[in-house]
Structure formats: structure tokens, C-alpha cells
Design an enzyme around this catalytic site. Structure first.
Site, PDB file in Angstrom:
ATOM      1  N   PRO A  13       0.787  -1.227   0.000  1.00  0.00           N
ATOM      2  CA  PRO A  13       0.000   0.000   0.000  1.00  0.00           C
ATOM      3  C   PRO A  13       0.824   1.284   0.000  1.00  0.00           C
ATOM      4  O   PRO A  13       1.861   1.374   0.659  1.00  0.00           O
ATOM      5  CB  PRO A  13      -0.826  -0.096   1.293  1.00  0.00           C
ATOM      6  CG  PRO A  13      -0.174  -1.142   2.107  1.00  0.00           C
ATOM      7  CD  PRO A  13       0.501  -2.074   1.155  1.00  0.00           C
ATOM      8  N   ASN A  14       0.305   2.242  -0.760  1.00  0.00           N
ATOM      9  CA  ASN A  14       0.852   3.609  -0.857  1.00  0.00           C
ATOM     10  C   ASN A  14       2.138   3.698  -1.664  1.00  0.00           C
ATOM     11  O   ASN A  14       2.656   4.793  -1.876  1.00  0.00           O
ATOM     12  CB  ASN A  14       1.055   4.241   0.538  1.00  0.00           C
ATOM     13  CG  ASN A  14      -0.239   4.326   1.308  1.00  0.00           C
ATOM     14  OD1 ASN A  14      -1.216   4.853   0.783  1.00  0.00           O
ATOM     15  ND2 ASN A  14      -0.282   3.780   2.507  1.00  0.00           N
ATOM     16  N   ARG A  21       5.318  10.853  -2.378  1.00  0.00           N
ATOM     17  CA  ARG A  21       5.049  10.523  -0.979  1.00  0.00           C
ATOM     18  C   ARG A  21       6.316  10.670  -0.129  1.00  0.00           C
ATOM     19  O   ARG A  21       7.310   9.978  -0.383  1.00  0.00           O
ATOM     20  CB  ARG A  21       4.589   9.064  -0.965  1.00  0.00           C
ATOM     21  CG  ARG A  21       4.362   8.487   0.380  1.00  0.00           C
ATOM     22  CD  ARG A  21       4.165   6.986   0.303  1.00  0.00           C
ATOM     23  NE  ARG A  21       3.969   6.496   1.638  1.00  0.00           N
ATOM     24  CZ  ARG A  21       4.246   5.290   2.048  1.00  0.00           C
ATOM     25  NH1 ARG A  21       4.722   4.394   1.197  1.00  0.00           N
ATOM     26  NH2 ARG A  21       4.058   4.952   3.294  1.00  0.00           N
ATOM     27  N   TYR A  26      11.351   8.285   1.129  1.00  0.00           N
ATOM     28  CA  TYR A  26      11.206   7.348   0.007  1.00  0.00           C
ATOM     29  C   TYR A  26      11.827   7.837  -1.300  1.00  0.00           C
ATOM     30  O   TYR A  26      11.757   7.135  -2.303  1.00  0.00           O
ATOM     31  CB  TYR A  26       9.721   6.998  -0.192  1.00  0.00           C
ATOM     32  CG  TYR A  26       9.086   6.475   1.088  1.00  0.00           C
ATOM     33  CD1 TYR A  26       9.597   5.335   1.710  1.00  0.00           C
ATOM     34  CD2 TYR A  26       8.025   7.128   1.700  1.00  0.00           C
ATOM     35  CE1 TYR A  26       9.056   4.853   2.896  1.00  0.00           C
ATOM     36  CE2 TYR A  26       7.469   6.658   2.885  1.00  0.00           C
ATOM     37  CZ  TYR A  26       7.989   5.522   3.478  1.00  0.00           C
ATOM     38  OH  TYR A  26       7.455   5.047   4.658  1.00  0.00           O
ATOM     39  N   ASN A  77       7.944  -5.628  -1.066  1.00  0.00           N
ATOM     40  CA  ASN A  77       7.895  -4.554  -0.078  1.00  0.00           C
ATOM     41  C   ASN A  77       6.440  -4.489   0.388  1.00  0.00           C
ATOM     42  O   ASN A  77       5.604  -3.859  -0.273  1.00  0.00           O
ATOM     43  CB  ASN A  77       8.327  -3.230  -0.694  1.00  0.00           C
ATOM     44  CG  ASN A  77       8.328  -2.105   0.338  1.00  0.00           C
ATOM     45  OD1 ASN A  77       7.777  -2.255   1.432  1.00  0.00           O
ATOM     46  ND2 ASN A  77       8.935  -0.974  -0.008  1.00  0.00           N
ATOM     47  N   ALA A  80       3.215  -0.908   4.845  1.00  0.00           N
ATOM     48  CA  ALA A  80       2.710  -0.920   6.227  1.00  0.00           C
ATOM     49  C   ALA A  80       2.301  -2.319   6.684  1.00  0.00           C
ATOM     50  O   ALA A  80       2.380  -2.633   7.883  1.00  0.00           O
ATOM     51  CB  ALA A  80       1.537   0.045   6.346  1.00  0.00           C
ATOM     52  N   GLU A 101      12.656  -9.472   1.320  1.00  0.00           N
ATOM     53  CA  GLU A 101      11.820  -8.324   1.705  1.00  0.00           C
ATOM     54  C   GLU A 101      12.657  -7.049   1.617  1.00  0.00           C
ATOM     55  O   GLU A 101      13.781  -6.999   2.120  1.00  0.00           O
ATOM     56  CB  GLU A 101      11.259  -8.511   3.121  1.00  0.00           C
ATOM     57  CG  GLU A 101      10.369  -7.333   3.532  1.00  0.00           C
ATOM     58  CD  GLU A 101       9.504  -7.601   4.741  1.00  0.00           C
ATOM     59  OE1 GLU A 101       8.834  -8.654   4.797  1.00  0.00           O
ATOM     60  OE2 GLU A 101       9.483  -6.736   5.643  1.00  0.00           O
ATOM     61  N   HIS A 103      12.739  -2.762   2.060  1.00  0.00           N
ATOM     62  CA  HIS A 103      12.177  -1.488   2.518  1.00  0.00           C
ATOM     63  C   HIS A 103      13.063  -0.375   1.998  1.00  0.00           C
ATOM     64  O   HIS A 103      14.292  -0.442   2.140  1.00  0.00           O
ATOM     65  CB  HIS A 103      12.088  -1.433   4.046  1.00  0.00           C
ATOM     66  CG  HIS A 103      11.099  -2.427   4.569  1.00  0.00           C
ATOM     67  ND1 HIS A 103       9.754  -2.186   4.563  1.00  0.00           N
ATOM     68  CD2 HIS A 103      11.270  -3.682   5.017  1.00  0.00           C
ATOM     69  CE1 HIS A 103       9.123  -3.253   5.019  1.00  0.00           C
ATOM     70  NE2 HIS A 103      10.023  -4.185   5.294  1.00  0.00           N
ATOM     71  N   ARG A 110      13.280   4.383  12.493  1.00  0.00           N
ATOM     72  CA  ARG A 110      12.124   5.279  12.435  1.00  0.00           C
ATOM     73  C   ARG A 110      11.224   5.054  13.666  1.00  0.00           C
ATOM     74  O   ARG A 110      11.728   4.719  14.729  1.00  0.00           O
ATOM     75  CB  ARG A 110      11.395   5.074  11.101  1.00  0.00           C
ATOM     76  CG  ARG A 110      12.284   5.460   9.906  1.00  0.00           C
ATOM     77  CD  ARG A 110      11.563   5.275   8.585  1.00  0.00           C
ATOM     78  NE  ARG A 110      10.376   6.124   8.506  1.00  0.00           N
ATOM     79  CZ  ARG A 110       9.413   5.966   7.583  1.00  0.00           C
ATOM     80  NH1 ARG A 110       9.545   5.013   6.645  1.00  0.00           N
ATOM     81  NH2 ARG A 110       8.364   6.755   7.571  1.00  0.00           N
TER      82      ARG A 110
END
Ligand code: DQA
Length: 151
Positions: A13-14, A21, A26, A77, A80, A101, A103, A110
Site C-alpha cells: 500500500p501507498n 510521498r 522514500y 515490499n 505498512a 523483503e 524497505h 524510524r
């Protein structure tokens, strides 16, 4: 397309908003630029890419299960969902091949909730904080793990 050398790349998502964003986290690369870079990397490596993005958990689960039998590995990825999706964890655990995976940001430096890494429990390798280069490195890692690299 030779499906025995296909890698499924999944964005959660996103991530369709890449480039607009939170660029401090990012970067400025858009999702379509990312796909182009992944495809260039794949063609230089001799694999093909099946790219999928969704904001919907069940669609991500379905994409993982479609990869079984068609792809040598998965680069994902989960965004969330990484931090709480047992459904995605279970789908990745059922996949018979290497899972990396990725990110874009360094999730461990963070907010505290980004240190809960649920789906990564099913990953063979984990890359965080390398920006979009992480996806390109993940292609090499999947090929190495799947025994598809000649080098
Ligand atoms: C992300 C990190 C997640 O915590 C966040 O929810 C994302 C993107 C990353 O690529 O750094 O959407 O997965």
C-alpha cells in the site's frame, strides 16, 4: 517469456505514490521509474519480472500465491502490512522459493512500530534503507539463492 526464470516483484500500500510521498523517506523516484529500473536490471540479469502493486491485503496474498509455480522467487515490499499482516506472512511461508523483503527506508531507525517486522519472518533476506537500489540488489539475491546466477 520463460516462466522458469521469472521473479515476482510486489509492492504494498501507498507505494504507487512513490515520487510524491514523503520524499525524505522514500526519495523522488516514481513507481513507473522504479519498474523501468527493475526491468532493466532483470534484462541485464537474464530474468523476467512480474510486477504487482496493491493497497489491498487480500490482493497481495493472491499475488504471492500466483507466484507459486510461476516464479523462481519473490521480491516484496509489503509497506505498512510488513508490521502486522499475518496473512501475508502465511502466504510468503507457503511460497517454495527465495523471498527477499525490501524497505526503501531504514525502518529500524524510524518510529517504534516500524521495528515490528512480521512478514520478514518468512523472508530469506531483508534489505532496508538502501532506497530503490534495494529492489535491484534483491533481484541478484533471488537469482543467487535460486541458483540462477552463472557468476
Ligand atoms: C516502507 C516502510 C513502511 O514502514 C511504510 O509503511 C511503507 C514503506 C519502506 O519501503 O520503507 O509504506 O515499507
Amino acid at each position: 517469456m520463460n516462466s522458469s526464470r521469472m521473479i515476482t516483484v510486489i509492492n504494498g500500500p501507498n507505494l504507487s505514490l512513490l515520487g510524491q510521498r514523503e520524499p525524505a523517506h522514500y526519495g523522488n523516484t516514481t513507481q513507473s521509474e522504479l519498474i523501468k529500473k527493475i526491468e532493466q536490471k532483470a534484462s541485464a540479469t537474464g530474468v523476467s519480472i512480474d510486477f504487482f502493486q496493491s493497497d489491498i491485503e487480500g490482493e497481495l496474498v493472491q499475488a504471492i500465491s500466483r507466484a507459486s509455480g510461476s516464479s523462481i522467487g519473490i521480491v516484496i515490499n509489503p509497506a505498512a502490512y510488513s508490521h502486522y499482516s499475518i496473512a501475508i506472512l502465511d502466504a510468503l511461508s507457503a511460497f517454495n522459493g527465495p523471498v527477499v523483503e525490501v524497505h526503501i527506508s531504514q525502518v529500524l531507525s524510524r518510529e517504534f512500530f516500524r521495528s515490528d517486522l512480521i512478514t520478514a519472518r518468512a523472508a530469506d533476506a531483508f534489505i532496508a534503507g538502501a532506497g530503490i537500489t534495494g529492489y535491484l540488489d534483491a533481484i541478484d539475491i533471488v537469482c543467487d539463492m535460486a541458483g540462477e546466477n552463472s557468476s
